[in-house]
Write an enzyme that holds these catalytic residues in place. Structure first.
Site, PDB file in Angstrom:
ATOM      1  N   ARG A 166     -24.898  -1.254   8.142  1.00 35.21           N
ATOM      2  CA  ARG A 166     -24.658  -2.692   8.078  1.00 35.21           C
ATOM      3  C   ARG A 166     -25.051  -3.401   9.372  1.00 35.21           C
ATOM      4  O   ARG A 166     -25.152  -4.627   9.389  1.00 35.21           O
ATOM      5  CB  ARG A 166     -23.187  -2.970   7.748  1.00 35.21           C
ATOM      6  CG  ARG A 166     -22.803  -2.661   6.325  1.00 35.21           C
ATOM      7  CD  ARG A 166     -21.464  -3.274   5.963  1.00 35.21           C
ATOM      8  NE  ARG A 166     -20.347  -2.561   6.523  1.00 35.21           N
ATOM      9  CZ  ARG A 166     -19.513  -1.785   5.824  1.00 35.21           C
ATOM     10  NH1 ARG A 166     -19.696  -1.617   4.535  1.00 35.21           N
ATOM     11  NH2 ARG A 166     -18.505  -1.183   6.409  1.00 35.21           N
TER      12      ARG A 166
ATOM     13  N   LYS B 265       0.852  -1.188   0.000  1.00 33.57           N
ATOM     14  CA  LYS B 265       0.000   0.000   0.000  1.00 33.57           C
ATOM     15  C   LYS B 265       0.890   1.241   0.000  1.00 33.57           C
ATOM     16  O   LYS B 265       1.788   1.377   0.822  1.00 33.57           O
ATOM     17  CB  LYS B 265      -0.915  -0.009   1.235  1.00 33.57           C
ATOM     18  CG  LYS B 265      -2.031   1.017   1.167  1.00 33.57           C
ATOM     19  CD  LYS B 265      -3.071   0.774   2.246  1.00 33.57           C
ATOM     20  CE  LYS B 265      -4.235   1.748   2.100  1.00 33.57           C
ATOM     21  NZ  LYS B 265      -5.325   1.495   3.065  1.00 33.57           N
TER      22      LYS B 265
ATOM     23  N   GLU C 135     -19.369  -4.218  11.083  1.00 34.58           N
ATOM     24  CA  GLU C 135     -20.210  -3.386  11.948  1.00 34.58           C
ATOM     25  C   GLU C 135     -21.314  -4.186  12.642  1.00 34.58           C
ATOM     26  O   GLU C 135     -21.645  -3.916  13.802  1.00 34.58           O
ATOM     27  CB  GLU C 135     -20.808  -2.232  11.143  1.00 34.58           C
ATOM     28  CG  GLU C 135     -19.823  -1.155  10.770  1.00 34.58           C
ATOM     29  CD  GLU C 135     -18.944  -1.501   9.584  1.00 34.58           C
ATOM     30  OE1 GLU C 135     -18.030  -0.708   9.269  1.00 34.58           O
ATOM     31  OE2 GLU C 135     -19.170  -2.565   8.953  1.00 34.58           O
TER      32      GLU C 135
END
Length: 619
Positions: free
Chosen positions: A392, A280, A364
Site C-alpha cells: 500500500r 470484540k 502504510e
C-alpha cells in the site's frame, strides 16, 4: 440445537425472533470449538455474531452484495451460508479460507484480506447495478480499524456524493488488531454517547412518509435541523456532510434493533451509514479480556485460553530486541508500525521508548511518508511492516523516499510464504519491487544472528533507503552469521550451483545433501544482499559456466534469478543451464509453509528433483 439445521440464509430467515438468541449462543460455541482446533481470527468474529445474523435476516446475500473489509470477521457469514461442515479445514491446505472467496460460494461477493477498500468496491457494484437497471442491495461492512486507512475516505467521499443506494455498516469495536489510535476512533466514541439522536431521527422522518425529501416542509425543516445540529453537535455531521444518512450508534448485540435499523437503511434508497458498536471477543471471557491475543490465534485450549503449543522465538521477536539495543545506542533511532506493534515485535520498544515509537494505524502509505519526513530532518526511522501490507505504500517508497535517497529503514516482516492466511497475505512481491526501486539496498537474513547484524548495518553503515526482509516464524537449521559479504559460498561443488537467499537457504543445503547421495556435487551460494547486485562480484563466483538453479519464494517476473542470469550473460558467463524455482505467476493458497513449499517444488525434494531432471541424473 438450532445451528445444525441452518444450511442457508433462508433457514435463518425462517426462525422465530425468540430463537435468535439461542442461535447466537450456538454460533459462539461453534466458533470457539473450531478455531481452538485450527487457529484463526476469533475475537473479531465473536464480536460480529448478532450483526451477521441480522444481515442475513434482512438481506439475501446470494443476490444482494455484502462486501467485507479485511474479511477476518466472515466466519459467521460462512457458517450461515452452507459451510459449517468445512470448518474443520479452516485455513488448512485446500480447505476453507479464513477470508471471503467468491470461488467458495455465491454468498461471498468479493475477495477480502486487506483493509479500507470495501466502500470503493461496494460503490462500484452499486453503480453497476444502476447502469444495468437491476435491483439489489449493496452493503460494505467496515470496521473502525479499517477507517484509519485513507482509501476508506476516498470511497466515502465519492459514495456520499453519488446518491447511489448503498449501505455502509461501520462495525465499531474500538480496535483493529491493537486498540485504535488517532482522531477517528475518538470521534466515533463521542458518537456512541448520543443514542437518542437515532430514535428522534427515525420518528421525525416517518412523519413524512416513504419519500420525505419530496415534501417541501420536510426539506425546509431538514435544512434548519442540519444548521442547528452543526452548531450544537458538529461531530455528528461527519458522514452527513459527505452525503450519507447517518443511523446510529446502534448496540451491535441488540439483534431485534439491528434488524429494524438495517431494514430501514434498505428502505432509504440512498447512501446510508449504519454505525454499530460491538465488543470484540464478545461471549468468550478470554477473548474479551485480551482481544489482541485472540484476534488471530494458533490452536488453543478452549477451557483455559492457553495455546496448545507455545510459540517459539521468531524473527519478529529478535527484531524487537535488536531495535531496543540500537535505540539505546543512538537517540536518532525511532520505530513506526501500522497497527502491528505486537505482530512486528515492537511492543517492548514502545514501552522502553514511548517518545520514539509511532503507531500510524492502518495507513502504510502515511507511515512511509512520515518516515521520509523523519529521515529528512536527521532521525533514523525504522518502519516495521508486513510485506503484504507494504504494497500500500509503493508510491511513497518511490516519490517520498527513493528520489531523495533518504535513510529510511524498512523492516519487512512476513516476507515470502506465510501460511494459513492465503493469497492476500503472502509476501511474494517485495523482493521484486524493492529491488527495482533505484537506490534501495535489500538485505536478506537467514538466521537470527544475521538479522541482528544486518539491522545494525542498515541503521549505521548503509546510506540511503534500506530494506531488511525476513520470514514469519523462527530460524531453521542454518544459524550462522555469514552476512559480512553480499555473496558467500556455503558449500563447494562442481556439477551445479544452487543459489538462494533468506530462509530458503535451508532448503538448498538440504537439497545438496540429497544430491550428494545421488552422486551430484552441488555448490551452494547465499545472497545476503539482493539489491544492488554487483556484476564484478557475480563474475568472481561464476568464473566457469555450469548449470545454475535459483530458489525463491517470490513470483517469477523480475525475480532475483532472472536478474542474476542477465548480469552473467552480459559478462559472457551465462550458465550452461538455468533453472528458476519460484512461484512463477501463481498466487499461493492457504496452507502451512512446508505444504506450500512442497506444492510449488520449493522444498529440498523439489530442488533435488529439478536438478536431477535438468542435468541428466534422474532415474
Amino acid at each position: 440445537m438450532i445451528l445444525e439445521h441452518i444450511q442457508s440464509p433462508a433457514d435463518v430467515k425462517s426462525l422465530e425472533r425468540e430463537q435468535l438468541p439461542q442461535l447466537c449462543q450456538e454460533l459462539r460455541k461453534f466458533l470457539v470449538q473450531h478455531v481452538s482446533e485450527t487457529g484463526g481470527h476469533l475475537a473479531s468474529n465473536l464480536g460480529a455474531v448478532e450483526l451477521t445474523v441480522a444481515i442475513h435476516r434482512v438481506f439475501d446475500t446470494a443476490v444482494d452484495r455484502l462486501v467485507f473489509d479485511v474479511g477476518h470477521q466472515c466466519y459467521i457469514h460462512k457458517a450461515l451460508t452452507g459451510r459449517q461442515e468445512l470448518f474443520s479445514t479452516l485455513r488448512q491446505f485446500q480447505g476453507l479460507s479464513g477470508f471471503p472467496k467468491p470461488h467458495e460460494s455465491e454468498h461471498d461477493a468479493f475477495i477480502a484480506g486487506h483493509a479500507s477498500n470495501s466502500v470503493s468496491v461496494a460503490l462500484g457494484m452499486a453503480r453497476a447495478r444502476t447502469l444495468q437497471n437491476e435491483d439489489y442491495s449493496v452493503l460494505a461492512l467496515i470496521g473502525d480499524g479499517a477507517m484509519t486507512g485513507g482509501l476508506a475516505y476516498e470511497g466515502l467521499n465519492n459514495a456520499g456524493a453519488s446518491g447511489e443506494p448503498l449501505i455502509v455498516i461501520l462495525n465499531d469495536n474500538g480496535m483493529s488488531i491493537a486498540p485504535n489510535v488517532g482522531a477517528m476512533p475518538s470521534h466515533l466514541s463521542r458518537l456512541r454517547s448520543k443514542p437518542a439522536y437515532y430514535h428522534f431521527k427515525k420518528w421525525y422522518r416517518s412523519l413524512f412518509g416513504k419519500h420525505p425529501m419530496e415534501n417541501g416542509l420536510y426539506r425546509f425543516n431538514h435544512r434548519v435541523k442540519t444548521a442547528l445540529k452543526k452548531t450544537l453537535w458538529p461531530g455528528s455531521t461527519l458522514f452527513e456532510d459527505m452525503g450519507f444518512t447517518y443511523l446510529g450508534p446502534i448496540d451491535g448485540h441488540d439483534l431485534p434493533r439491528l434488524c429494524d435499523v438495517l431494514q430501514w437503511a434498505q428502505e432509504l434508497h440512498g447512501p446510508v451509514v449504519v454505525h454499530v458498536y460491538t465488543v470484540k471477543g464478545k461471549g468468550y471471557s478470554f477473548a474479551e479480556q485480551n482481544p489482541g491475543k485472540f484476534h488471530g490465534i494458533a490452536p488453543f485450549d478452549p477451557e483455559t485460553g492457553l495455546l496448545k503449543k507455545e510459540a517459539a522465538e521468531s524473527f519478529s521477536d529478535q527484531f524487537g530486541k535488536a531495535m531496543i539495543s540500537c535505540a539505546t545506542q543512538d537517540e536518532r533511532v525511532c520505530a513506526i508500525t501500522a497497527a502491528m506493534a505486537e505482530g512486528t515485535g515492537l511492543s517492548e520498544f514502545a514501552k522502553e521508548f514511548p517518545q520514539r515509537f509511532f503507531d500510524v494505524a492502518i495507513a502504510e502509505g502515511h507511515g512511509v511518508s512520515m518516515a521520509a519526513g523523519l529521515a529528512a530532518q536527521g532521525m533514523i526511522p525504522v518502519f516495521a511492516v508486513y510485506s503484504t501490507f507494504l504494497q500500500r505504500g509503493y508510491d511513497q517508497l518511490i516519490h517520498d523516499v527513493a528520489l531523495e535517497r533518504l535513510h529510511v529503514v524498512l523492516a519487512v516482516d512476513r516476507a515470502g510464504l506465510v501460511g494459513a492466511d492465503g493469497e492476500t497475505h503472502h509476501g511474494c512481491f517485495d523482493a521484486l519491487y524493492l529491488s527495482e526501486i533505484p537506490g534501495f539496498t535489500v538485505l536478506c537474513p537467514a538466521s537470527f544472528a544475521e538479522l541482528r547484524t544486518m539491522l545494525r548495518r542498515a541503521l549505521f553503515e548503509i546510506d540511503g533507503p534500506v530494506a531488511v526482509r525476513y520470514p514469519r516464524g523462527g530460524e531453521e537449521a542454518f544459524r550462522k552469521d555469514c552476512s559480512a559479504e553480499p555473496l558467500v559460498r556455503l558449500r563447494e561443488g562442481g556439477d551445479i550451483t544452487l543459489l538462494g537467499y533468506g530462509i530458503l537457504i535451508n532448503q538448498l543445503l538440504e537439497a545438496a545433501e540429497l544430491l550428494e547421495a545421488e552422486g551430484i556435487h552441488a555448490e551452494v551460494l547465499k545472497l545476503n544482499q539482493i539489491s544492488p547486485l554487483s556484476g564484478d562480484l557475480l563474475y568472481t563466483f561464476f568464473g566457469e559456466r555450469k548449470p545454475l538453479l535459483v530458489l525463491e519464494d517470490a513470483l517469477g517476473a523480475g525475480c532475483v534469478g532472472q536478474r542474476v542470469a542477465a548480469i552473467l550473460t552480459e559478462g559472457g558467463l551465462s550458465p550452461s543451464r538455468l533453472i528458476l524455482k519460484n512461484m512463477e505467476k501463481h498466487f499461493a493458497p492457504e496452507g502451512s509453509v512446508a505444504e506450500l513449499n512442497h506444492r510449488f517444488g520449493l522444498d529440498a525434494a523439489g530442488v533435488a528433483a529439478a536438478v536431477q531432471e535438468a542435468i541428466g541424473h534422474g532415474q
